[in-house]
Design an enzyme around this catalytic site. Structure first.
Site: not given
Ligand code: NDP
Length: 293
Positions: A120, A97, A53
């Site tokens: 997200d 994460q 990422k």
């Protein structure tokens, strides 16, 4: 023989478009979108994801801020970091994460993120926005699946869509997105009666289960478009491992109209959509029109 949907190539094109958009934002507004990624602990798979990422964020010209915390980090410390990032004007997207260590309540952490920085799309506000058709940030993997489907099919209206899996990360948002495109949606799960029969009705079949090659070709309607979200590591040749999806690719591709492979299908779309979402969040925060849709 089904068309192979090349998610890797599609994702590369999307990253190219993101990079062009980032360039325009810099030139016209002096704005550099920034993505903060928070990793707690040493989970090897998570470390790989976070590294990828960060790398791809820099490659499209955005700022990347990585925060790596020890696996003993307490909830209060993590919430304090989220609070700082929420108030940092250079940070337009925040991603924590998952999974988080057991001492931390993931829901509390996700819902502490400013919903307008929740790239997200997991915050309850964004879940609600998606469910009610309001604009917001949409979870990356289902968003990537929708891009591949629209590219393949065009107008999805009236199609029968079956999503196997009902997780908050993939299955449920996928169902909501398909419904918003006027599909007739069935969400199947571990308690579904006659799963093969349900799948055989699908013009669009999305598999998000996490069980290696569970869906064979004879569950696939002839000509259906099959999106395989699953990523499963299985034993391969010579003591090595290999990745397979939730769909048995060899038998399914003989029946389907189009199908995503694993690897190289949905997987690469996820990070590309994360970058896209960060640009969306940066534009919204600065009242600038978003030019990537
Ligand atoms: P979860 O484990 O959270 O959810 C799995 C779902 O599958 C559940 O709803 C479960 O049903 C259902 N299920 C399990 N067994 C069966 C069965 N025998 N028949 C029917 N349904 C079943 O997984 P995720 O949604 O997080 O992930 C799914 C897969 O997608 C995984 O392989 C994961 O690695 C992959 N993935 C890939 C991503 C990418 O970037 N390509 C991103 C995210 C995930 P129930 O609710 O009844 O238990």
């Amino acid at each position: 023989m089904a068309t192979r949907i090349d998610g890797k190539a599609f994702a590369a094109q999307l990253r190219e478009k993101v990079a062009e958009s980032v360039n325009r934002l810099k030139e016209a507004h002096g704005l550099v979108p920034g993505l903060a990624v928070v990793l707690v602990g040493e989970d090897p798979a998570s470390q790989v994801y976070v590294r990828n990422k960060g790398k791809q964020t820099l490659e499209v010209g955005m700022n990347s801020y990585e925060h790596k915390l020890a696996d003993t980090t307490g909830q209060a410390e993590l919430l304090e970091l989220i609070n700082q990032l929420n108030h940092d004007a250079k940070v337009h997207g925040i991603l924590v994460q998952l999974p988080l260590p057991n001492q931390i309540d993931s829901h509390a952490v996700i819902n502490a993120i400013d919903p307008n920085k929740d790239v997200d799309g997991f915050h309850l506000v964004n879940v609600g926005r998606l469910a009610t058709g309001a604009p917001g940030l949409v979870p990356c993997t289902p968003l990537g699946c929708m891009m591949l489907l629209k590219d393949q099919i065009g107008d999805l209206s009236g199609k029968s869509a079956v999503v196997v899996g009902r997780s908050n990360i993939v299955g449920k948002p996928m169902g909501a997105l398909l419904l918003a495109e006027n599909c007739t949606v069935t969400t199947a799960h571990s308690r579904t009666a006659d799963l093969p029969g349900v799948c055989r009705d699908a013009d669009i079949l999305v598999a998000a289960v996490g069980r290696a090659e569970m869906i064979p070709g004879d569950w696939v309607k002839p000509g259906a478009v099959v999106i395989d979200v699953g990523i499963n590591r299985v034993a391969g040749d010579a003591g090595k491992t290999r990745l397979v999806g939730d769909v048995d690719y060899p038998s399914a591709q003989a029946v389907a109209g189009a199908i995503t492979p694993v690897p190289g299908g949905v997987g690469p779309m996820t990070i590309a959509c994360l970058l896209r979402n960060t640009v969306q969040a940066a534009c919204a925060a600065n009242a600038i029109a978003f030019d990537l849709d």
